[in-house]
Write a protein that holds these residues in place. Structure first.
Motif, short mmCIF file in Angstrom:
data_model
loop_
_atom_site.label_atom_id
_atom_site.label_comp_id
_atom_site.label_asym_id
_atom_site.label_seq_id
_atom_site.Cartn_x
_atom_site.Cartn_y
_atom_site.Cartn_z
N UNK A 122 97.64 40.11 49.95
CA UNK A 122 97.60 40.90 51.18
C UNK A 122 96.21 41.47 51.44
N UNK A 123 95.55 41.95 50.39
CA UNK A 123 94.22 42.53 50.55
C UNK A 123 93.17 41.66 49.85
N UNK A 124 93.20 40.38 50.19
CA UNK A 124 92.27 39.43 49.59
C UNK A 124 90.82 39.73 49.95
N UNK A 125 90.60 40.46 51.05
CA UNK A 125 89.22 40.77 51.44
C UNK A 125 88.51 41.64 50.41
N UNK A 126 89.29 42.29 49.54
CA UNK A 126 88.68 43.10 48.50
C UNK A 126 88.62 42.37 47.15
N UNK A 127 89.14 41.16 47.10
CA UNK A 127 89.10 40.39 45.85
C UNK A 127 87.71 39.81 45.63
N UNK A 186 87.49 44.96 42.03
CA UNK A 186 87.28 44.31 43.31
C UNK A 186 86.21 44.98 44.15
N UNK A 187 86.06 44.49 45.36
CA UNK A 187 85.09 45.04 46.30
C UNK A 187 85.47 46.46 46.70
N UNK A 188 84.45 47.28 46.95
CA UNK A 188 84.63 48.67 47.38
C UNK A 188 85.50 49.48 46.42
N UNK A 191 80.86 38.06 45.51
CA UNK A 191 81.11 39.23 44.69
C UNK A 191 81.59 38.74 43.33
N UNK A 192 80.93 39.13 42.24
CA UNK A 192 81.25 38.55 40.93
C UNK A 192 82.62 38.97 40.42
N UNK A 193 83.25 38.06 39.71
CA UNK A 193 84.52 38.37 39.06
C UNK A 193 84.25 39.21 37.82
#
Length: 430
Positions: A218-223, A159-161, A148-150
């Protein structure tokens, strides 16, 4: 006169001009165009009271005078906005290059199978404006489902989503693990902490240092996809060092927050803070160190509602009417049988009393992460003082009278916790 001398004089004149311009320009504008001055100068960018001068402490530290001036510099918000625009323009090219480098070296990882819980009562939907700031990437890169691009806009990471994260204020450095403290810096922190602990021991006070984890940890999955320089990061190293070299409990509840985040949304989607539900998990970690009774946060949920926290959209310059209010949070009714007097979540200094179980006087000094902890602490302790660290001069008596002192800071501002440690030493040493 050589070139270096000329250059230095130019820098000096430019620096002096930057210092003088707001006051001279503001004075002239206020005199000849008061309506324009009012529009440019009085901007409500922070939901807080402007600091006032404390005459009693004026000859002591001068902190209140400094804060008074800082809050009232003409065109303060305009100059901050100009700086952000210039900085973002310069950073744009860097982000493109950094994304390409990240694409080249990125190693895919297995995504987490669990997503944060979004209550069914308020279905989530995407804020359309977010997609406008995501850069296009090559088709070959898009084939990688984990990439996912920065994308950064006005110091905010897209971020994601649709999740938003801070980029600046030390957040991205903490996430990447690129800002490790030196052994000398950690030793200095330990020395300060040990000094304060010795004072507290002599005065019969309990002391706790509490560092709230960054949302990106904490929510790195959306980074987005960025290089992780060190997996053993700054706060983890500091926690290990202080645990070994200090007797003061140093609480960094990343494990607790990650556990909660695997099943629930504990931070706001469009704000950098934890929500009320997440704050109770953090408070429980503090209670564990104190030996205070903990409860299951889910037992206090009474419903859901609009999160009403869209700070990062504000950073991006978006008005409220252009935002889809799709973030939700749990409504908490913690220990409803206990009555609290004086609780004001917007106050920089708040003193409460209650008929809670713990008779000790608690004084918590921290930043904005303290706010969502206040409804719980104020019910569990009969006497509490909550203060933003910028207002310590107003709570000197509270600090001296406290049985328990908690110094809190969010991870990206951990150094502020140790500045607060030093100021607490100064207060208790008198």
């Amino acid at each position: 006169m050589n070139f270096t001398t000329i250059k230095n004089k130019i820098f000096i004149f430019v620096f002096l001009g930057i210092l003088v311009f707001p006051w001279v320009g503001g004075g002239l504008l206020r005199l000849f165009a008061p309506s324009v001055f009012e529009k440019l100068s009085i901007v409500e960018t922070e939901k807080r009271q402007l600091q006032e001068i404390n005459a009693e402490e004026l000859m002591d530290t001068g902190e209140s005078l400094s804060g008074y001036i800082d809050d009232r510099i003409p065109f303060r918000y305009s100059m901050i906005s100009w700086y952000k625009q210039i900085n973002d323009a310069a950073d744009e090219k860097y982000q493109i290059a950094a994304s390409k480098i990240g694409q080249a070296i990125y190693q895919p990882v297995e995504p987490s199978p669990v997503v944060a819980d979004v209550p069914e009562e308020v279905p989530a939907q995407e804020n359309a404006p977010v997609t406008e700031f995501i850069p296009e990437v090559e088709e070959s890169v898009q084939e990688d489902p984990n990439f996912y691009p920065l994308a950064v806009y006005q110091d905010v990471i897209i971020g994601r989503e649709g999740w938003l994260f801070l980029y600046g204020e030390n957040e991205i450095e903490c996430y990447q693990g690129s800002n490790l403290l030196t052994d000398e810096a950690m030793a200095s922190y330990a020395s300060k902490l040990n000094e304060l602990q010795t004072i507290c021991n002599a005065k019969g006070k309990q002391l706790y240092i509490f560092i709230a984890p960054n949302k990106s940890q904490v929510f790195s999955k959306y980074m987005p996809t960025v290089e992780i320089v060190n997996t053993y990061k700054r706060e983890q190293r500091l926690h290990a060092y202080l645990t070994e070299n200090c007797s003061t409990p140093f609480i960094y509840p990343l494990t607790e927050c990650l556990g909660a985040a695997s099943a629930y949304q504990t931070y706001y989607k469009y704000d950098s803070h934890w929500n009320h539900f997440g704050a109770l998990y953090g408070t429980n970690a503090l209670y564990a160190a104190m030996g205070v009774e903990q409860t299951d946060p889910t037992q206090w949920i009474v419903g859901t509602g609009d999160a009403e926290k869209y700070e990062l959209y504000t950073y991006m310059g978006m008005t409220d009417d252009s935002i889809t209010h799709d973030d939700t949070e749990y409504i908490m009714d913690y220990r409803p049988e206990i009555t609290v007097n004086g609780l004001n979540l917007d106050a920089m200094v708040c003193r409460t009393t209650s008929d809670g179980a713990n008779q000790s006087k608690l004084c918590l000094i921290g930043d904005s992460f303290r706010v969502n902890m206040m409804p719980y602490l104020s019910k569990d302790f009969t006497s509490c003082t909550f203060a933003h660290r910028d207002y310590m001069t107003s709570v000197k008596a509270d600090i001296k009278a406290a049985d328990i002192i908690v110094i809190e800071a969010v991870e990206r501002y951990d150094y502020e916790a140790f500045a607060t440690v030093q100021r607490t030493i100064n207060i208790l040493s008198k």
